[in-house]
Write an enzyme that holds these catalytic residues in place. Sequence first.
Site, short mmCIF file in Angstrom:
data_model
loop_
_atom_site.label_atom_id
_atom_site.label_comp_id
_atom_site.label_asym_id
_atom_site.label_seq_id
_atom_site.Cartn_x
_atom_site.Cartn_y
_atom_site.Cartn_z
N VAL A 20 0.84 -1.20 0.00
CA VAL A 20 0.00 0.00 0.00
C VAL A 20 0.88 1.25 0.00
CG1 VAL A 20 -1.93 -1.18 1.17
CG2 VAL A 20 -0.16 -0.05 2.56
N HIS B 149 -4.35 -4.34 -2.37
CA HIS B 149 -4.75 -4.05 -0.99
C HIS B 149 -4.91 -2.56 -0.73
CE1 HIS B 149 -3.04 -8.23 0.38
NE2 HIS B 149 -4.19 -8.33 -0.26
N CYS C 234 -16.05 12.61 7.16
CA CYS C 234 -16.39 12.78 5.74
C CYS C 234 -17.07 14.14 5.56
CB CYS C 234 -17.32 11.64 5.32
SG CYS C 234 -17.96 11.85 3.66
N GLY D 59 9.25 -11.13 -2.48
CA GLY D 59 9.14 -10.48 -1.17
C GLY D 59 7.78 -10.61 -0.51
N THR D 60 7.15 -11.75 -0.70
CA THR D 60 5.88 -11.96 0.01
C THR D 60 5.92 -13.30 0.75
OG1 THR D 60 3.48 -12.28 -0.19
CG2 THR D 60 4.78 -12.78 -2.17
C1 BJW Z 1 12.29 -9.96 1.48
C2 BJW Z 1 13.22 -9.02 1.84
C3 BJW Z 1 13.99 -8.55 0.81
C4 BJW Z 1 12.21 -9.51 3.63
N1 BJW Z 1 13.83 -9.00 -0.43
N2 BJW Z 1 12.12 -10.39 0.25
C5 BJW Z 1 -8.19 -18.83 1.96
C6 BJW Z 1 -7.56 -19.58 2.93
C7 BJW Z 1 -7.36 -19.06 4.22
C8 BJW Z 1 -7.79 -17.80 4.57
C9 BJW Z 1 -8.42 -17.05 3.61
C10 BJW Z 1 -8.61 -17.55 2.33
N3 BJW Z 1 -9.24 -16.61 1.60
C11 BJW Z 1 -9.41 -15.51 2.37
C12 BJW Z 1 -8.95 -15.75 3.60
C13 BJW Z 1 -8.95 -14.79 4.75
C14 BJW Z 1 -7.84 -13.78 4.70
C15 BJW Z 1 -6.50 -14.48 4.74
O1 BJW Z 1 -5.82 -14.65 3.76
N4 BJW Z 1 -6.09 -14.89 5.93
C16 BJW Z 1 -4.79 -15.57 6.08
C17 BJW Z 1 -3.86 -14.72 6.96
C18 BJW Z 1 -5.02 -16.93 6.63
N5 BJW Z 1 -7.95 -12.91 3.54
C19 BJW Z 1 -8.78 -11.87 3.51
O2 BJW Z 1 -9.50 -11.60 4.46
C20 BJW Z 1 -8.82 -11.02 2.26
N6 BJW Z 1 -10.17 -10.80 1.85
C21 BJW Z 1 -10.89 -11.74 1.28
O3 BJW Z 1 -10.44 -12.83 1.03
O4 BJW Z 1 -12.19 -11.32 0.98
C22 BJW Z 1 -13.12 -12.33 0.62
C23 BJW Z 1 -13.65 -12.90 1.89
C24 BJW Z 1 -14.33 -12.06 2.73
C25 BJW Z 1 -14.85 -12.57 3.91
C26 BJW Z 1 -14.63 -13.91 4.25
C27 BJW Z 1 -13.89 -14.73 3.39
C28 BJW Z 1 -13.42 -14.20 2.19
C29 BJW Z 1 -8.25 -9.64 2.53
C30 BJW Z 1 -6.79 -9.66 2.82
C31 BJW Z 1 -6.32 -8.24 3.11
C32 BJW Z 1 -4.89 -8.20 3.59
N7 BJW Z 1 -4.61 -6.89 4.08
C33 BJW Z 1 -3.29 -6.56 4.59
C34 BJW Z 1 -3.31 -5.17 5.19
C35 BJW Z 1 -3.36 -4.12 4.09
C36 BJW Z 1 -3.30 -2.72 4.64
C37 BJW Z 1 -2.01 -2.48 5.40
O5 BJW Z 1 -0.89 -2.59 4.85
O6 BJW Z 1 -2.12 -2.13 6.56
O7 BJW Z 1 -2.33 -6.65 3.53
S1 BJW Z 1 -2.67 -7.81 5.75
C38 BJW Z 1 -0.99 -7.74 5.20
O8 BJW Z 1 -0.59 -9.00 4.61
C39 BJW Z 1 -0.97 -6.70 4.08
C40 BJW Z 1 -0.02 -7.33 3.10
O9 BJW Z 1 -0.24 -6.80 1.82
C41 BJW Z 1 -0.35 -8.81 3.21
C42 BJW Z 1 0.73 -9.71 2.72
O10 BJW Z 1 1.89 -9.55 3.46
P1 BJW Z 1 3.31 -9.65 2.71
O11 BJW Z 1 3.42 -8.56 1.73
O12 BJW Z 1 3.51 -11.02 2.22
O13 BJW Z 1 4.32 -9.27 3.89
P2 BJW Z 1 4.98 -10.21 5.02
O14 BJW Z 1 5.49 -9.30 6.08
O15 BJW Z 1 4.06 -11.28 5.43
O16 BJW Z 1 6.18 -10.94 4.28
C43 BJW Z 1 7.32 -10.24 3.83
C44 BJW Z 1 8.19 -11.22 3.07
O17 BJW Z 1 9.29 -10.49 2.54
C45 BJW Z 1 8.79 -12.33 3.95
O18 BJW Z 1 8.62 -13.58 3.29
C46 BJW Z 1 10.29 -11.97 4.03
O19 BJW Z 1 11.14 -13.12 4.09
C47 BJW Z 1 10.47 -11.26 2.72
N8 BJW Z 1 11.58 -10.31 2.69
N9 BJW Z 1 13.10 -8.81 3.24
C48 BJW Z 1 12.84 -9.94 -0.65
N10 BJW Z 1 14.97 -7.63 1.08
#
Ligand code: BJW
Length: 257
Positions: free
Chosen positions: A106, A122, A150, A190-191
């Site tokens: 974001v 996101h 708002c 990086g995810t």
């Molecule tokens: C490096 C590095 C370097 C370090 N070089 N790499 C199916 C199965 C299970 C659960 C669900 C499913 N479908 C939906 C769900 C529920 C849920 C979900 O997924 N839960 C799981 C946690 C289990 N998903 C949702 O709720 C989503 N909505 C949805 O599905 O709607 C339909 C629905 C509605 C109601 C009921 C059911 C379905 C919405 C998800 C929204 C996520 N939002 C966030 C916050 C955004 C705002 C904010 O930033 O504040 O998004 S959460 C957070 O996680 C953020 C990120 O974009 C997202 C992913 O994180 P990311 O980018 O992977 O970061 P990290 O920190 O986890 O990892 C960093 C990586 O970088 C690491 O691997 C490091 O090793 C690496 N790294 N340095 C390269 N230099």
Amino acid sequence: MNFSPIPTELIAHLRAARRVAVLTGAGISAESGVPTFREAQTGLWARYDPEELATPDAFRRNPKLVWEWYAWRQERVRQAEPNPGHLALVEMERRIAEFTLITQNVDGLHRRAGSHQVLELHGNLFRAKCLDEDRPVESWPDSAEIPPRCPRCGALLRPDVVWFGEMLPAGALRAAEQAAATAEVFLSIGTSTLVYPAAELPFTALRAGATVVEVNPQPTPLSPHVTFSLNGPAGAILPALVEQVWNGSAGAEGAGR
Ligand code: BJW
């Protein structure tokens, strides 16, 4: 920077590819000084878990706390600059006929780096929307109230990001799924590949027969399935990849050799 050499087979695949999709996560911005989502927070926010702040419930319980957390993150991102990983993806967009950049971030750093087409799954830290009407709000009168209200209906404003349990923007998600299903090469960068539906995209690409590449210093649930794992920081690996595939220059001096 030490990491394993980039496989020659991958270099050949990328050089020949016409359709490439890239999914990025917080790790690509780590080298810009933006903390990843799942690493422990520091300073003022050390006692909070991001997973517990990024939810509609957290905002309902304590809108001021959540608004201030996003304001603090905005400030950190304003002070950050895109890094060589972001810049290498700008270079890839120039070189590849059909290039789709999908991000979970974001922070807006891909656009600041110069990427033109970015699917933000996101949302964006620098936008706000009305809690009741779910419509974007560009500006609001100065007031001491946090969060502000708002200007149309007086409801609270909230960050225009996607929290757990909320739907992703339908158009962006559809375009991302289409790109994953048709890519010849898919890069997951990086995810942690933990958050759905974004985490499904590399698996969609795998099922469709794409070459799937992961760039990450740590293993993820995707790692056992990918065609190539490039273990290391994106800010070193991506410039080296661009350099070796197109013999261009993306700040790759010596990396990966
Ligand atoms: C490096 C590095 C370097 C370090 N070089 N790499 C199916 C199965 C299970 C659960 C669900 C499913 N479908 C939906 C769900 C529920 C849920 C979900 O997924 N839960 C799981 C946690 C289990 N998903 C949702 O709720 C989503 N909505 C949805 O599905 O709607 C339909 C629905 C509605 C109601 C009921 C059911 C379905 C919405 C998800 C929204 C996520 N939002 C966030 C916050 C955004 C705002 C904010 O930033 O504040 O998004 S959460 C957070 O996680 C953020 C990120 O974009 C997202 C992913 O994180 P990311 O980018 O992977 O970061 P990290 O920190 O986890 O990892 C960093 C990586 O970088 C690491 O691997 C490091 O090793 C690496 N790294 N340095 C390269 N230099």
